[in-house]
Design a protein around this motif. Structure first.
Motif, PDB file in Angstrom:
ATOM      1  N   THR A  25       0.764  35.095  38.499  1.00 44.27           N
ATOM      2  CA  THR A  25       0.037  33.832  38.542  1.00 44.27           C
ATOM      3  C   THR A  25      -1.108  33.883  37.536  1.00 44.27           C
ATOM      4  OG1 THR A  25      -1.078  32.237  39.946  1.00 44.27           O
ATOM      5  CG2 THR A  25      -1.490  34.527  40.434  1.00 44.27           C
ATOM      6  N   ARG A  26      -1.372  32.754  36.911  1.00 38.54           N
ATOM      7  CA  ARG A  26      -2.400  32.685  35.878  1.00 38.54           C
ATOM      8  C   ARG A  26      -3.653  32.054  36.454  1.00 38.54           C
ATOM      9  NH1 ARG A  26      -3.337  28.762  31.148  1.00 38.54           N
ATOM     10  NH2 ARG A  26      -4.417  30.062  29.638  1.00 38.54           N
ATOM     11  N   VAL A  27      -4.763  32.710  36.221  1.00 35.49           N
ATOM     12  CA  VAL A  27      -6.078  32.164  36.567  1.00 35.49           C
ATOM     13  C   VAL A  27      -6.707  31.759  35.250  1.00 35.49           C
ATOM     14  CG1 VAL A  27      -8.285  32.619  37.670  1.00 35.49           C
ATOM     15  CG2 VAL A  27      -6.235  33.743  38.521  1.00 35.49           C
ATOM     16  N   VAL A  28      -7.173  30.527  35.166  1.00 36.99           N
ATOM     17  CA  VAL A  28      -7.664  30.000  33.893  1.00 36.99           C
ATOM     18  C   VAL A  28      -9.098  29.503  34.032  1.00 36.99           C
ATOM     19  CG1 VAL A  28      -6.741  27.685  34.304  1.00 36.99           C
ATOM     20  CG2 VAL A  28      -7.071  28.440  31.988  1.00 36.99           C
ATOM     21  N   ARG A  29      -9.874  29.747  32.974  1.00 39.29           N
ATOM     22  CA  ARG A  29     -11.196  29.128  32.854  1.00 39.29           C
ATOM     23  C   ARG A  29     -11.035  27.985  31.865  1.00 39.29           C
ATOM     24  NH1 ARG A  29     -15.151  32.033  29.233  1.00 39.29           N
ATOM     25  NH2 ARG A  29     -14.006  30.767  27.781  1.00 39.29           N
ATOM     26  N   ILE A  37      -6.432  28.187  39.532  1.00 35.20           N
ATOM     27  CA  ILE A  37      -5.115  28.822  39.427  1.00 35.20           C
ATOM     28  C   ILE A  37      -4.221  27.842  38.690  1.00 35.20           C
ATOM     29  CG2 ILE A  37      -3.071  29.513  40.702  1.00 35.20           C
ATOM     30  CD1 ILE A  37      -4.755  30.810  42.722  1.00 35.20           C
ATOM     31  N   ASP A  38      -3.501  28.364  37.700  1.00 40.88           N
ATOM     32  CA  ASP A  38      -2.631  27.542  36.869  1.00 40.88           C
ATOM     33  C   ASP A  38      -1.176  27.882  37.199  1.00 40.88           C
ATOM     34  OD1 ASP A  38      -1.475  26.010  34.911  1.00 40.88           O
ATOM     35  OD2 ASP A  38      -2.082  27.305  33.262  1.00 40.88           O
ATOM     36  N   PRO A  39      -0.533  27.151  38.105  1.00 40.63           N
ATOM     37  CA  PRO A  39       0.843  27.483  38.471  1.00 40.63           C
ATOM     38  C   PRO A  39       1.847  27.237  37.340  1.00 40.63           C
ATOM     39  CG  PRO A  39       0.143  25.498  39.612  1.00 40.63           C
ATOM     40  CD  PRO A  39      -1.047  26.024  38.878  1.00 40.63           C
ATOM     41  N   THR A  40       1.534  26.318  36.420  1.00 34.82           N
ATOM     42  CA  THR A  40       2.447  26.031  35.321  1.00 34.82           C
ATOM     43  C   THR A  40       2.287  27.016  34.171  1.00 34.82           C
ATOM     44  OG1 THR A  40       0.893  24.528  34.254  1.00 34.82           O
ATOM     45  CG2 THR A  40       2.416  23.576  35.858  1.00 34.82           C
ATOM     46  N   GLY A  41       1.101  27.611  34.037  1.00 33.87           N
ATOM     47  CA  GLY A  41       0.839  28.531  32.933  1.00 33.87           C
ATOM     48  C   GLY A  41       0.593  27.836  31.619  1.00 33.87           C
ATOM     49  N   LYS A  42       0.303  26.532  31.657  1.00 29.29           N
ATOM     50  CA  LYS A  42       0.170  25.770  30.416  1.00 29.29           C
ATOM     51  C   LYS A  42      -1.171  25.069  30.246  1.00 29.29           C
ATOM     52  CE  LYS A  42       5.083  25.016  30.009  1.00 29.29           C
ATOM     53  NZ  LYS A  42       6.155  24.070  29.744  1.00 29.29           N
ATOM     54  N   ARG A  46      -9.057  29.857  28.725  1.00 27.97           N
ATOM     55  CA  ARG A  46      -8.888  31.305  28.702  1.00 27.97           C
ATOM     56  C   ARG A  46      -8.229  31.737  30.004  1.00 27.97           C
ATOM     57  NH1 ARG A  46     -10.188  35.244  25.613  1.00 27.97           N
ATOM     58  NH2 ARG A  46     -10.430  37.312  26.498  1.00 27.97           N
ATOM     59  N   GLY A  47      -7.166  32.516  29.902  1.00 31.07           N
ATOM     60  CA  GLY A  47      -6.398  32.887  31.077  1.00 31.07           C
ATOM     61  C   GLY A  47      -6.391  34.376  31.351  1.00 31.07           C
ATOM     62  N   ALA A  48      -6.154  34.707  32.615  1.00 34.85           N
ATOM     63  CA  ALA A  48      -5.967  36.074  33.073  1.00 34.85           C
ATOM     64  C   ALA A  48      -4.845  36.034  34.097  1.00 34.85           C
ATOM     65  CB  ALA A  48      -7.247  36.620  33.691  1.00 34.85           C
ATOM     66  N   TYR A  49      -4.058  37.092  34.172  1.00 37.89           N
ATOM     67  CA  TYR A  49      -2.901  37.119  35.040  1.00 37.89           C
ATOM     68  C   TYR A  49      -3.092  38.095  36.184  1.00 37.89           C
ATOM     69  CZ  TYR A  49      -0.395  34.318  31.656  1.00 37.89           C
ATOM     70  OH  TYR A  49      -0.010  33.291  30.842  1.00 37.89           O
ATOM     71  N   LEU A  50      -2.585  37.703  37.365  1.00 38.79           N
ATOM     72  CA  LEU A  50      -2.626  38.528  38.566  1.00 38.79           C
ATOM     73  C   LEU A  50      -1.240  38.574  39.189  1.00 38.79           C
ATOM     74  CD1 LEU A  50      -5.862  37.294  40.349  1.00 38.79           C
ATOM     75  CD2 LEU A  50      -5.413  39.627  39.654  1.00 38.79           C
ATOM     76  N   CYS A  51      -0.895  39.725  39.763  1.00 40.10           N
ATOM     77  CA  CYS A  51       0.326  39.826  40.553  1.00 40.10           C
ATOM     78  C   CYS A  51       0.171  38.936  41.781  1.00 40.10           C
ATOM     79  CB  CYS A  51       0.556  41.262  41.018  1.00 40.10           C
ATOM     80  SG  CYS A  51       0.784  42.443  39.692  1.00 40.10           S
ATOM     81  N   LEU A  52       1.281  38.580  42.380  1.00 43.58           N
ATOM     82  CA  LEU A  52       1.232  37.769  43.602  1.00 43.58           C
ATOM     83  C   LEU A  52       0.978  38.674  44.798  1.00 43.58           C
ATOM     84  CD1 LEU A  52       4.252  35.397  42.920  1.00 43.58           C
ATOM     85  CD2 LEU A  52       1.827  34.921  42.653  1.00 43.58           C
ATOM     86  N   ASP A  53      -0.123  39.399  44.753  1.00 44.11           N
ATOM     87  CA  ASP A  53      -0.447  40.391  45.766  1.00 44.11           C
ATOM     88  C   ASP A  53      -1.945  40.327  46.059  1.00 44.11           C
ATOM     89  OD1 ASP A  53      -0.338  42.513  47.492  1.00 44.11           O
ATOM     90  OD2 ASP A  53      -0.040  44.035  45.952  1.00 44.11           O
TER      91      ASP A  53
END
Length: 90
Positions: A25-29, A37-42, A46-53
């Protein structure tokens, strides 16, 4: 000869493991300074990625890795929102 399609890889800021972009999942500023949280990834920003955990979010919170990746201090209520949203995504 057909080439295999390239699968984009991203690194989790919590555990540091490289995984497929779709499995994270992408977290975006955003340019306005909002953290989402950016579910589309678009979304732009500035983005950072996290596992779904939840554990990866906990590791990223303790070491302030998400703040370093997004280059912005993050308040506790945003972390709570991320925790609940990650709980619904996984």
């Amino acid at each position: 000869m057909v080439r295999p399609k390239k699968i984009p890889q991203r690194m989790c800021v919590g555990c540091g493991v490289m995984k497929e972009k779709k499995a994270m999942t992408r977290v975006v500023r955003t340019p306005e300074g909002e953290v989402l949280i950016d579910p589309t990834g678009k979304k732009s920003g500035r983005g950072a990625y996290l596992c779904l955990d939840q554990e990866c979010l906990l590791k990223a919170t303790k070491a302030k890795r998400l703040e370093k990746a997004l280059r912005q201090p993050i308040s506790a209520d945003i972390y709570d929102t991320l925790k609940t949203q990650l709980g619904t995504l996984s």
